[in-house]
Design an enzyme around this catalytic site. Structure first.
Site, PDB file in Angstrom:
ATOM      1  N   LYS A 185      14.631  46.663  37.256  1.00 35.83           N
ATOM      2  CA  LYS A 185      14.012  45.346  37.002  1.00 35.83           C
ATOM      3  C   LYS A 185      14.773  44.649  35.860  1.00 35.83           C
ATOM      4  O   LYS A 185      15.992  44.799  35.771  1.00 35.83           O
ATOM      5  CB  LYS A 185      12.522  45.499  36.715  1.00 35.83           C
ATOM      6  CG  LYS A 185      11.828  46.328  37.804  1.00 35.83           C
ATOM      7  CD  LYS A 185      10.336  46.326  37.714  1.00 35.83           C
ATOM      8  CE  LYS A 185       9.766  47.209  38.830  1.00 35.83           C
ATOM      9  NZ  LYS A 185       8.318  47.145  38.923  1.00 35.83           N
TER      10      LYS A 185
ATOM     11  N   HIS B  12      11.002  42.254  47.031  1.00 34.90           N
ATOM     12  CA  HIS B  12      10.122  42.994  46.118  1.00 34.90           C
ATOM     13  C   HIS B  12       8.890  42.144  45.814  1.00 34.90           C
ATOM     14  O   HIS B  12       8.980  40.916  45.717  1.00 34.90           O
ATOM     15  CB  HIS B  12      10.876  43.330  44.823  1.00 34.90           C
ATOM     16  CG  HIS B  12      10.120  44.279  43.952  1.00 34.90           C
ATOM     17  ND1 HIS B  12       9.080  43.877  43.153  1.00 34.90           N
ATOM     18  CD2 HIS B  12      10.222  45.626  43.788  1.00 34.90           C
ATOM     19  CE1 HIS B  12       8.586  44.932  42.527  1.00 34.90           C
ATOM     20  NE2 HIS B  12       9.265  46.008  42.898  1.00 34.90           N
TER      21      HIS B  12
ATOM     22  N   GLU C  64       7.355  41.526  43.183  1.00 30.03           N
ATOM     23  CA  GLU C  64       7.478  40.661  41.999  1.00 30.03           C
ATOM     24  C   GLU C  64       8.216  39.375  42.358  1.00 30.03           C
ATOM     25  O   GLU C  64       7.907  38.308  41.831  1.00 30.03           O
ATOM     26  CB  GLU C  64       8.179  41.422  40.861  1.00 30.03           C
ATOM     27  CG  GLU C  64       7.229  42.427  40.231  1.00 30.03           C
ATOM     28  CD  GLU C  64       7.894  43.652  39.630  1.00 30.03           C
ATOM     29  OE1 GLU C  64       9.108  43.639  39.383  1.00 30.03           O
ATOM     30  OE2 GLU C  64       7.166  44.652  39.426  1.00 30.03           O
TER      31      GLU C  64
ATOM     32  N   GLY D 115       3.543  49.892  38.746  1.00 27.73           N
ATOM     33  CA  GLY D 115       3.391  49.812  37.294  1.00 27.73           C
ATOM     34  C   GLY D 115       1.994  50.121  36.779  1.00 27.73           C
ATOM     35  O   GLY D 115       1.705  49.915  35.602  1.00 27.73           O
TER      36      GLY D 115
END
Ligand code: PGA
Length: 243
Positions: free
Chosen positions: A9, A89, A91, A166
């Site tokens: 990331k 992804h 995100e 996460g």
């Protein structure tokens, strides 16, 4: 052989990358490892001597070239010998408005440059709790591969439930297997002749405590590791998984 993919990331540095590369150069790997650092670090690529170790991008532009400030194309990745790229992804889907349509174009860009896509799919908590997660995954796959013909390329699909990324919370292994089998069934419908080219990895809070159980399942071809991939010892142990 399992696929072990690191997603750094927006983390890492030149010194962390060189520590990883130096360590990997002196340790042998029997799984297929892909390290995806931020783009700038891809230029430090010097891993030709490391067997089974590859660098990957975390994203790719849907455009080839032109007035698209800040973008990096699949052609540029290939020119720099980066032959793996994460796409879609969660995100990027939620924080950067990446739609299924854009993801479809990005996969086309990757495949036409001979880059292995690592397509991320997965449901959010509400979709899991209301039991529509299979429908969500079905649509994500359908849209991602719309009008895409594949020849002999490998395609990695990472099942990443958003509620697990996460958070330290992972689905039960039976829930992971259920979704992986669902994905396999869908791929059989979409690409009956190419099923074996698709590898299905799990991602979301993979760590030293759970990787062994997850990777021991036949339904799991690999893992996509975020947080735990930033520490060489943890990541290396996961990379060395043996059944
Ligand atoms: P995590 O991230 O391992 O830190 O949960 C996984 C991912 O987002 O790919």
């Amino acid at each position: 052989m399992k696929y072990i993919i690191a997603n750094w990331k927006l983390n890492g540095s030149k010194s962390l990358l060189s520590e990883f590369l130096n360590q990997f150069a002196t340790h042998s790997l029997h799984n297929y490892v892909v390290l995806c650092p931020p783009h700038l670090l891809l230029s430090d690529l010097d891993n030709k001597h490391i067997d089974n170790f590859f660098m990957g991008s975390q994203n790719v532009s849907e455009y080839n070239n032109g007035a698209f400030t800040g973008e990096i194309s699949a052609e540029m990745l290939a020119e720099n010998k980066v032959f793996h790229s994460i796409v879609g992804h969660s995100e990027r889907r939620t924080l950067f408005s990446e739609t299924d349509e854009k993801i479809n174009i990005k996969i086309k860009q990757l495949l036409s440059n001979k880059i292995t896509p690592i397509l991320c799919i997965g449901e959010n908590l509400e979709q899991r709790n209301t039991n529509i997660f299979k429908k969500i995954i079905d649509v994500q796959l359908e849209e991602a591969f719309k009008n895409i013909k594949i020849d002999d390329q490998t395609i990695i699909i990472a099942y990443e439930p958003i509620w697990s990324i996460g958070t330290g919370i992972t689905p039960d292994i039976s829930q992971i297997i259920e979704v992986h089998e669902f994905i396999t069934t869908k791929i059989k419908q979409l690409y009956p002749k190419n099923v074996n080219q698709f590898k299905i990895a799990y991602g979301g809070s993979v760590n030293l405590k759970n990787y062994h159980t997850i990777l021991s399942s036949k339904a799991v071809d690999g893992v996509l590791v975020g947080g735990a991939s930033l520490d060489f010892r943890s990541f290396y142990e996961i990379c060395n998984f043996k059944n």
